[in-house]
Design a protein around this motif. Structure first.
Motif, PDB file in Angstrom:
ATOM      1  N   TYR A 172      23.421  27.169  32.862  1.00  0.00           N
ATOM      2  CA  TYR A 172      22.073  26.855  33.330  1.00  0.00           C
ATOM      3  C   TYR A 172      21.201  26.410  32.154  1.00  0.00           C
ATOM      4  CZ  TYR A 172      17.600  27.355  35.721  1.00  0.00           C
ATOM      5  OH  TYR A 172      16.372  27.121  36.263  1.00  0.00           O
ATOM      6  N   GLN A 173      21.286  27.128  31.048  1.00  0.00           N
ATOM      7  CA  GLN A 173      20.522  26.751  29.857  1.00  0.00           C
ATOM      8  C   GLN A 173      21.035  25.436  29.254  1.00  0.00           C
ATOM      9  OE1 GLN A 173      17.747  28.235  28.865  1.00  0.00           O
ATOM     10  NE2 GLN A 173      17.977  29.595  30.626  1.00  0.00           N
ATOM     11  N   GLU A 174      22.357  25.250  29.325  1.00  0.00           N
ATOM     12  CA  GLU A 174      22.960  24.033  28.784  1.00  0.00           C
ATOM     13  C   GLU A 174      22.508  22.790  29.546  1.00  0.00           C
ATOM     14  OE1 GLU A 174      27.390  22.206  27.797  1.00  0.00           O
ATOM     15  OE2 GLU A 174      27.200  23.985  29.047  1.00  0.00           O
ATOM     16  N   THR A 175      22.289  22.914  30.849  1.00  0.00           N
ATOM     17  CA  THR A 175      21.888  21.753  31.647  1.00  0.00           C
ATOM     18  C   THR A 175      20.523  21.229  31.225  1.00  0.00           C
ATOM     19  OG1 THR A 175      21.052  23.185  33.405  1.00  0.00           O
ATOM     20  CG2 THR A 175      23.275  22.320  33.669  1.00  0.00           C
ATOM     21  N   VAL A 176      19.656  22.113  30.751  1.00  0.00           N
ATOM     22  CA  VAL A 176      18.345  21.667  30.272  1.00  0.00           C
ATOM     23  C   VAL A 176      18.535  20.735  29.074  1.00  0.00           C
ATOM     24  CG1 VAL A 176      16.161  22.439  29.262  1.00  0.00           C
ATOM     25  CG2 VAL A 176      17.211  23.750  31.109  1.00  0.00           C
ATOM     26  N   VAL A 177      19.407  21.129  28.156  1.00  0.00           N
ATOM     27  CA  VAL A 177      19.686  20.306  26.973  1.00  0.00           C
ATOM     28  C   VAL A 177      20.424  19.036  27.383  1.00  0.00           C
ATOM     29  CG1 VAL A 177      20.906  20.269  24.766  1.00  0.00           C
ATOM     30  CG2 VAL A 177      19.709  22.342  25.490  1.00  0.00           C
ATOM     31  N   LEU A 178      21.377  19.162  28.300  1.00  0.00           N
ATOM     32  CA  LEU A 178      22.155  18.005  28.745  1.00  0.00           C
ATOM     33  C   LEU A 178      21.275  16.921  29.346  1.00  0.00           C
ATOM     34  CD1 LEU A 178      25.355  19.490  30.387  1.00  0.00           C
ATOM     35  CD2 LEU A 178      25.243  17.872  28.529  1.00  0.00           C
ATOM     36  N   HIS A 230      18.236  16.274  28.764  1.00  0.00           N
ATOM     37  CA  HIS A 230      17.488  15.610  27.695  1.00  0.00           C
ATOM     38  C   HIS A 230      18.390  14.670  26.901  1.00  0.00           C
ATOM     39  CE1 HIS A 230      14.612  14.968  24.493  1.00  0.00           C
ATOM     40  NE2 HIS A 230      15.529  15.366  23.615  1.00  0.00           N
ATOM     41  N   GLU A 231      19.581  15.135  26.507  1.00  0.00           N
ATOM     42  CA  GLU A 231      20.479  14.324  25.687  1.00  0.00           C
ATOM     43  C   GLU A 231      21.013  13.111  26.447  1.00  0.00           C
ATOM     44  OE1 GLU A 231      23.356  17.136  24.296  1.00  0.00           O
ATOM     45  OE2 GLU A 231      22.058  17.822  22.654  1.00  0.00           O
ATOM     46  N   ILE A 232      21.332  13.281  27.713  1.00  0.00           N
ATOM     47  CA  ILE A 232      21.793  12.141  28.520  1.00  0.00           C
ATOM     48  C   ILE A 232      20.644  11.163  28.734  1.00  0.00           C
ATOM     49  CG2 ILE A 232      22.619  11.468  30.817  1.00  0.00           C
ATOM     50  CD1 ILE A 232      24.326  14.042  30.785  1.00  0.00           C
ATOM     51  N   GLY A 233      19.445  11.709  28.937  1.00  0.00           N
ATOM     52  CA  GLY A 233      18.271  10.853  29.092  1.00  0.00           C
ATOM     53  C   GLY A 233      17.963  10.045  27.839  1.00  0.00           C
ATOM     54  N   GLY A 271      20.218   8.924  25.882  1.00  0.00           N
ATOM     55  CA  GLY A 271      21.324   7.998  25.687  1.00  0.00           C
ATOM     56  C   GLY A 271      22.334   8.430  24.638  1.00  0.00           C
ATOM     57  N   MET A 272      22.378   9.718  24.332  1.00  0.00           N
ATOM     58  CA  MET A 272      23.331  10.213  23.330  1.00  0.00           C
ATOM     59  C   MET A 272      24.766  10.106  23.838  1.00  0.00           C
ATOM     60  SD  MET A 272      21.145  13.461  21.980  1.00  0.00           S
ATOM     61  CE  MET A 272      21.937  13.724  20.415  1.00  0.00           C
ATOM     62  N   TYR A 273      24.955  10.334  25.120  1.00  0.00           N
ATOM     63  CA  TYR A 273      26.246  10.190  25.780  1.00  0.00           C
ATOM     64  C   TYR A 273      25.996  10.147  27.281  1.00  0.00           C
ATOM     65  CZ  TYR A 273      25.525  15.249  25.566  1.00  0.00           C
ATOM     66  OH  TYR A 273      24.979  16.501  25.608  1.00  0.00           O
ATOM     67  N   THR A 274      27.040   9.810  28.033  1.00  0.00           N
ATOM     68  CA  THR A 274      26.895   9.735  29.489  1.00  0.00           C
ATOM     69  C   THR A 274      27.401  11.028  30.117  1.00  0.00           C
ATOM     70  OG1 THR A 274      29.089   8.794  29.841  1.00  0.00           O
ATOM     71  CG2 THR A 274      27.282   7.239  29.420  1.00  0.00           C
ATOM     72  N   ALA A 275      27.081  11.209  31.375  1.00  0.00           N
ATOM     73  CA  ALA A 275      27.548  12.389  32.101  1.00  0.00           C
ATOM     74  C   ALA A 275      29.071  12.389  32.204  1.00  0.00           C
ATOM     75  CB  ALA A 275      26.918  12.435  33.491  1.00  0.00           C
ATOM     76  N   LEU A 276      29.669  11.214  32.375  1.00  0.00           N
ATOM     77  CA  LEU A 276      31.126  11.115  32.450  1.00  0.00           C
ATOM     78  C   LEU A 276      31.778  11.536  31.140  1.00  0.00           C
ATOM     79  CD1 LEU A 276      33.657  10.305  34.028  1.00  0.00           C
ATOM     80  CD2 LEU A 276      33.327   7.986  33.163  1.00  0.00           C
ATOM     81  N   GLN A 277      31.218  11.085  30.026  1.00  0.00           N
ATOM     82  CA  GLN A 277      31.765  11.479  28.726  1.00  0.00           C
ATOM     83  C   GLN A 277      31.683  12.987  28.529  1.00  0.00           C
ATOM     84  OE1 GLN A 277      29.202   9.005  26.347  1.00  0.00           O
ATOM     85  NE2 GLN A 277      30.861   7.568  25.865  1.00  0.00           N
TER      86      GLN A 277
END
Length: 180
Positions: free
Chosen positions: A50-56, A58-61, A63-69
């Motif tokens: 749950y905490q990781e999704t908050v960071v994810l 932001h990072e996907i937004g 453009g650091m990496y895609t959800a598939l990656q």
């Protein structure tokens, strides 16, 4: 924790290590607990994911990496760990204390690893809930119903249809069928 929990149940059912007809139900219940107990620890994982999704997000937004990656890398990291966890939950308890046959060890390790991975995926899914406690409650509900409909406690063919669908999703059902 899995080594301790599974070994504890092996010690509880230690009298069932003999290969005689009278011990079949006790050995079956031991295998049931061997499949069910390691998945219970995934409830704690929901808080972390749950905490990781908050960071994810932001990072996907950014453009650091895609959800598939991210999904591919998580799978490549998790699968070897599921094999390691399954190994250490099976070997001391089932093969050390309970004298299970080593001829099916490869099958047991594969089945246990996939059951653990499937339960981990469900915990990731429920961690995506907007409210953390609702995600935990949903996982506990799914886990409890999966345990109930695994085939040991209830005959799934007698369960009415909407609930039988959960039995078909239950990794515990398939793992228990393949390990026995």
């Amino acid at each position: 924790a899995n080594v301790i929990n599974c070994s504890f149940f092996a010690l509880l059912y230690f009298g069932a290590r003999e290969w005689v007809q009278e011990k079949v139900f006790a050995r079956f219940f031991f295998l049931f607990w061997l499949v069910v107990i390691p998945g219970a620890l995934d409830m704690m994982l929901i808080f972390l994911v749950y905490q990781e999704t908050v960071v994810l997000k932001h990072e996907i937004g950014e453009g650091m990496y895609t959800a598939l990656q991210h999904a591919v890398m998580q799978t490549l990291i998790q699968l070897p760990w599921m094999v390691i966890i399954a190994f250490f939950s099976l070997v001391p308890a089932a093969y050390g204390l309970m004298d299970c046959s080593w001829t099916r060890f490869g099958t047991a390790l594969t089945v246990q690893s996939l059951a653990l991975y499937t339960l981990e995926c469900f915990s990731y899914f429920f961690a995506l809930d907007k409210w953390l406690l609702l995600g935990v409650a949903n996982y506990i509900n799914f886990y409890s119903v999966s345990m109930l409909l695994s085939g040991l406690l209830l005959n799934t063919s007698k369960v009415i249809w909407p609930f039988r669908a959960v039995a078909y999703l239950s990794p515990m059902r398939y793992a228990l069928n393949l390990l026995t």
